[in-house]
Structures are given as structure tokens and as C-alpha cells.
Scaffold this motif. Structure first.
Motif, PDB file in Angstrom:
ATOM      1  N   TYR A 252     -27.306  -7.928   0.062  1.00 51.83           N
ATOM      2  CA  TYR A 252     -28.543  -8.626  -0.296  1.00 51.83           C
ATOM      3  C   TYR A 252     -28.235  -9.825  -1.172  1.00 51.83           C
ATOM      4  O   TYR A 252     -27.103 -10.019  -1.609  1.00 51.83           O
ATOM      5  CB  TYR A 252     -29.542  -7.690  -0.970  1.00 51.83           C
ATOM      6  CG  TYR A 252     -29.098  -7.090  -2.288  1.00 51.83           C
ATOM      7  CD1 TYR A 252     -29.467  -7.661  -3.504  1.00 51.83           C
ATOM      8  CD2 TYR A 252     -28.335  -5.922  -2.331  1.00 51.83           C
ATOM      9  CE1 TYR A 252     -29.081  -7.095  -4.713  1.00 51.83           C
ATOM     10  CE2 TYR A 252     -27.950  -5.353  -3.527  1.00 51.83           C
ATOM     11  CZ  TYR A 252     -28.323  -5.944  -4.725  1.00 51.83           C
ATOM     12  OH  TYR A 252     -27.942  -5.392  -5.917  1.00 51.83           O
ATOM     13  N   ARG A 253     -29.257 -10.634  -1.409  1.00 52.28           N
ATOM     14  CA  ARG A 253     -29.156 -11.812  -2.265  1.00 52.28           C
ATOM     15  C   ARG A 253     -30.171 -11.713  -3.396  1.00 52.28           C
ATOM     16  O   ARG A 253     -31.251 -11.165  -3.226  1.00 52.28           O
ATOM     17  CB  ARG A 253     -29.427 -13.105  -1.476  1.00 52.28           C
ATOM     18  CG  ARG A 253     -28.461 -13.368  -0.337  1.00 52.28           C
ATOM     19  CD  ARG A 253     -27.046 -13.617  -0.843  1.00 52.28           C
ATOM     20  NE  ARG A 253     -26.117 -13.931   0.218  1.00 52.28           N
ATOM     21  CZ  ARG A 253     -25.336 -13.038   0.815  1.00 52.28           C
ATOM     22  NH1 ARG A 253     -25.382 -11.759   0.460  1.00 52.28           N
ATOM     23  NH2 ARG A 253     -24.481 -13.415   1.753  1.00 52.28           N
TER      24      ARG A 253
ATOM     25  N   GLU B 235     -23.602  -4.334  -1.866  1.00 57.24           N
ATOM     26  CA  GLU B 235     -24.446  -3.142  -1.910  1.00 57.24           C
ATOM     27  C   GLU B 235     -25.036  -3.071  -3.309  1.00 57.24           C
ATOM     28  O   GLU B 235     -24.798  -3.965  -4.121  1.00 57.24           O
ATOM     29  CB  GLU B 235     -23.661  -1.883  -1.564  1.00 57.24           C
ATOM     30  CG  GLU B 235     -22.480  -1.626  -2.477  1.00 57.24           C
ATOM     31  CD  GLU B 235     -21.622  -0.466  -2.028  1.00 57.24           C
ATOM     32  OE1 GLU B 235     -21.273   0.353  -2.898  1.00 57.24           O
ATOM     33  OE2 GLU B 235     -21.308  -0.359  -0.834  1.00 57.24           O
ATOM     34  N   TYR B 236     -25.789  -2.025  -3.605  1.00 53.78           N
ATOM     35  CA  TYR B 236     -26.509  -1.907  -4.876  1.00 53.78           C
ATOM     36  C   TYR B 236     -25.625  -2.286  -6.073  1.00 53.78           C
ATOM     37  O   TYR B 236     -24.655  -1.594  -6.382  1.00 53.78           O
ATOM     38  CB  TYR B 236     -27.035  -0.480  -5.044  1.00 53.78           C
ATOM     39  CG  TYR B 236     -27.729  -0.238  -6.357  1.00 53.78           C
ATOM     40  CD1 TYR B 236     -29.032  -0.653  -6.562  1.00 53.78           C
ATOM     41  CD2 TYR B 236     -27.061   0.388  -7.400  1.00 53.78           C
ATOM     42  CE1 TYR B 236     -29.671  -0.438  -7.767  1.00 53.78           C
ATOM     43  CE2 TYR B 236     -27.691   0.608  -8.609  1.00 53.78           C
ATOM     44  CZ  TYR B 236     -28.985   0.193  -8.793  1.00 53.78           C
ATOM     45  OH  TYR B 236     -29.614   0.395  -9.990  1.00 53.78           O
ATOM     46  N   ARG B 237     -25.945  -3.432  -6.682  1.00 46.00           N
ATOM     47  CA  ARG B 237     -25.270  -3.959  -7.875  1.00 46.00           C
ATOM     48  C   ARG B 237     -23.746  -4.055  -7.739  1.00 46.00           C
ATOM     49  O   ARG B 237     -23.023  -4.001  -8.737  1.00 46.00           O
ATOM     50  CB  ARG B 237     -25.635  -3.139  -9.107  1.00 46.00           C
ATOM     51  CG  ARG B 237     -27.084  -3.260  -9.513  1.00 46.00           C
ATOM     52  CD  ARG B 237     -27.312  -2.558 -10.849  1.00 46.00           C
ATOM     53  NE  ARG B 237     -28.674  -2.589 -11.263  1.00 46.00           N
ATOM     54  CZ  ARG B 237     -29.217  -3.539 -12.046  1.00 46.00           C
ATOM     55  NH1 ARG B 237     -28.496  -4.529 -12.455  1.00 46.00           N
ATOM     56  NH2 ARG B 237     -30.487  -3.469 -12.378  1.00 46.00           N
ATOM     57  N   TYR B 238     -23.221  -4.161  -6.516  1.00 41.40           N
ATOM     58  CA  TYR B 238     -21.777  -4.265  -6.306  1.00 41.40           C
ATOM     59  C   TYR B 238     -21.472  -5.532  -5.526  1.00 41.40           C
ATOM     60  O   TYR B 238     -22.170  -5.816  -4.555  1.00 41.40           O
ATOM     61  CB  TYR B 238     -21.248  -3.045  -5.530  1.00 41.40           C
ATOM     62  CG  TYR B 238     -19.757  -3.122  -5.318  1.00 41.40           C
ATOM     63  CD1 TYR B 238     -18.891  -2.721  -6.325  1.00 41.40           C
ATOM     64  CD2 TYR B 238     -19.234  -3.628  -4.137  1.00 41.40           C
ATOM     65  CE1 TYR B 238     -17.533  -2.824  -6.141  1.00 41.40           C
ATOM     66  CE2 TYR B 238     -17.876  -3.731  -3.956  1.00 41.40           C
ATOM     67  CZ  TYR B 238     -17.027  -3.337  -4.965  1.00 41.40           C
ATOM     68  OH  TYR B 238     -15.681  -3.442  -4.792  1.00 41.40           O
ATOM     69  N   PRO B 239     -20.435  -6.274  -5.879  1.00 45.00           N
ATOM     70  CA  PRO B 239     -19.503  -5.992  -6.961  1.00 45.00           C
ATOM     71  C   PRO B 239     -20.155  -6.144  -8.340  1.00 45.00           C
ATOM     72  O   PRO B 239     -21.161  -6.811  -8.483  1.00 45.00           O
ATOM     73  CB  PRO B 239     -18.380  -7.005  -6.768  1.00 45.00           C
ATOM     74  CG  PRO B 239     -18.904  -8.047  -5.852  1.00 45.00           C
ATOM     75  CD  PRO B 239     -20.082  -7.470  -5.128  1.00 45.00           C
ATOM     76  N   GLU B 240     -19.533  -5.515  -9.309  1.00 49.75           N
ATOM     77  CA  GLU B 240     -20.095  -5.449 -10.649  1.00 49.75           C
ATOM     78  C   GLU B 240     -19.679  -6.612 -11.533  1.00 49.75           C
ATOM     79  O   GLU B 240     -19.745  -6.517 -12.749  1.00 49.75           O
ATOM     80  CB  GLU B 240     -19.688  -4.122 -11.299  1.00 49.75           C
ATOM     81  CG  GLU B 240     -20.232  -2.919 -10.553  1.00 49.75           C
ATOM     82  CD  GLU B 240     -19.740  -1.602 -11.107  1.00 49.75           C
ATOM     83  OE1 GLU B 240     -19.070  -1.593 -12.165  1.00 49.75           O
ATOM     84  OE2 GLU B 240     -20.025  -0.572 -10.481  1.00 49.75           O
ATOM     85  N   ASP B 241     -19.243  -7.720 -10.951  1.00 49.56           N
ATOM     86  CA  ASP B 241     -18.829  -8.896 -11.716  1.00 49.56           C
ATOM     87  C   ASP B 241     -19.983  -9.411 -12.569  1.00 49.56           C
ATOM     88  O   ASP B 241     -21.137  -9.312 -12.192  1.00 49.56           O
ATOM     89  CB  ASP B 241     -18.403 -10.028 -10.773  1.00 49.56           C
ATOM     90  CG  ASP B 241     -17.263  -9.625  -9.847  1.00 49.56           C
ATOM     91  OD1 ASP B 241     -16.580  -8.633 -10.136  1.00 49.56           O
ATOM     92  OD2 ASP B 241     -17.071 -10.319  -8.833  1.00 49.56           O
ATOM     93  N   MET B 242     -19.640  -9.964 -13.722  1.00 49.53           N
ATOM     94  CA  MET B 242     -20.644 -10.548 -14.585  1.00 49.53           C
ATOM     95  C   MET B 242     -20.139 -11.902 -15.056  1.00 49.53           C
ATOM     96  O   MET B 242     -19.138 -11.942 -15.761  1.00 49.53           O
ATOM     97  CB  MET B 242     -20.922  -9.637 -15.772  1.00 49.53           C
ATOM     98  CG  MET B 242     -22.214  -9.944 -16.472  1.00 49.53           C
ATOM     99  SD  MET B 242     -23.681 -10.095 -15.425  1.00 49.53           S
ATOM    100  CE  MET B 242     -23.911  -8.459 -14.772  1.00 49.53           C
TER     101      MET B 242
END
Length: 179
Positions: free
Chosen positions: A76-77, A94-101
Motif C-alpha cells: 500500500y501507499r 505489508e502492514y507497517r513493513y519495512p519498519e524504516d523511519m
């Protein structure tokens, strides 16, 4: 044009009313408007910028968001739209992945126009590259509208619906608009 009353996660906070509207512009354009009613002037607005720069961490201040999901897919975007007229688009596998910030920037969504108005915000997005790359039609997509409002009463989280125990804009169950 479809419109949605966005509700505050904190149900006790009723001081601000927010409506989001979505309009498909053929063949690959998406127009979104946000109308905010804040009679007590609680919302704290960021300073205006010029040229619509791409900026990370917009959600730390007042920020409107558009989530674009694909039926039957995990990716998703997330598009962040600041009343400062800055913006950013992120991609998730996928859900909040990757978790990069900050999250990974999505280069397949373009901004046509972003304008703060006296009633809220108007945006026109170009989804051409995103839709062609994934061979998508409008009826493959579903959209979530959300907002983080930085107010004198603290941060308030608005969405089409809140089905998680905490404010979670990445929960696809809450992205209600379908074409």
C-alpha cells in the motif's frame, strides 16, 4: 464525489469537525479535499512553504493523510499532506513493513496540486505510474482518509473509522472508500 465524516479517536473530543471527500479523475488522477470546522481555533497550523517540497515526518504536526490499498494485496501507499503545502508519499510491502523511519519514499505517486484553503486542504494526485506498474484499475483500489491535528488540546487523530484499540491509520479495515 464521495464524502466521509472523519471521527476523532478520542470520542470525547468533539470540538472539531472534519470531512474528507474523494473524487476519481480519469484516467489516473485522484482529487481529495478536507473540510475542517474549528470554531474554537484549537488547530495549530504549520507555516506555509512554497513549491510543495517533499518532507518527512509531517505527521508530527497537523497533517492530512491518504492511504491507498489494493484489493487482495499486502502492499500500500501512504501520502502525507501538510497544510504548510509540503507533502510526502511512502511505500509499504505489508502492514507497517519495512519498519524504516522515515518510511521508504514512494516515487510512483506524483503531486499535481496541493493547496491550503480557508476551509482545509485540496490535493490532486497523479497515480499513473503506481497504477500502470501494478496493472491496476480503479475498482482494485480502496482509500483511507485520516488526519493528525496538532491542537492546543494535544494531538487528535481522525479517521473514517477506528477499529483498533489505539489510533492506527495503517489498519486497512478502516479504509472505507471503494470505487
Amino acid at each position: 464525489m464521495a464524502s466521509y465524516d472523519l471521527s476523532a479517536f478520542d470520542r470525547r473530543f468533539q470540538a472539531i469537525a472534519l470531512v474528507g471527500a474523494i473524487e476519481q479523475q480519469s484516467p489516473f488522477g485522484l482529487n481529495v479535499g478536507f473540510w475542517l470546522r474549528d470554531p474554537n481555533q484549537y488547530v495549530q497550523w504549520p507555516e506555509l512553504v512554497s513549491a510543495n517540497p517533499r518532507v518527512d515526518f509531517l505527521w508530527e504536526n497537523t497533517c492530512y493523510e491518504v492511504f491507498i490499498g489494493v484489493k487482495g494485496e499486502d502492499f500500500y501507499r501512504e501520502i502525507n499532506l501538510s497544510p504548510s503545502q509540503a507533502w510526502q508519499a511512502y511505500q509499504f510491502e505489508e502492514y507497517r513493513y519495512p519498519e524504516d523511519m522515515p518510511p521508504q519514499v514512494a516515487e510512483d505517486i506524483e503531486l499535481n496540486q496541493l493547496k491550503r484553503t480557508h476551509y482545509g486542504l485540496n490535493v490532486s494526485l497523479d497515480l499513473t505510474e503506481f497504477m500502470l506498474k501494478h496493472k491496476l484499475k480503479w475498482d482494485d483500489l480502496f482509500i483511507g482518509l485520516t488526519a493528525v491535528l496538532n491542537t492546543t488540546q494535544g494531538h487528535q487523530y481522525y479517521a473514517m473509522q477506528h477499529s483498533s484499540p489505539s489510533a492506527d491509520f495503517h489498519n486497512k479495515r478502516d479504509w472505507l472508500h471503494q470505487f
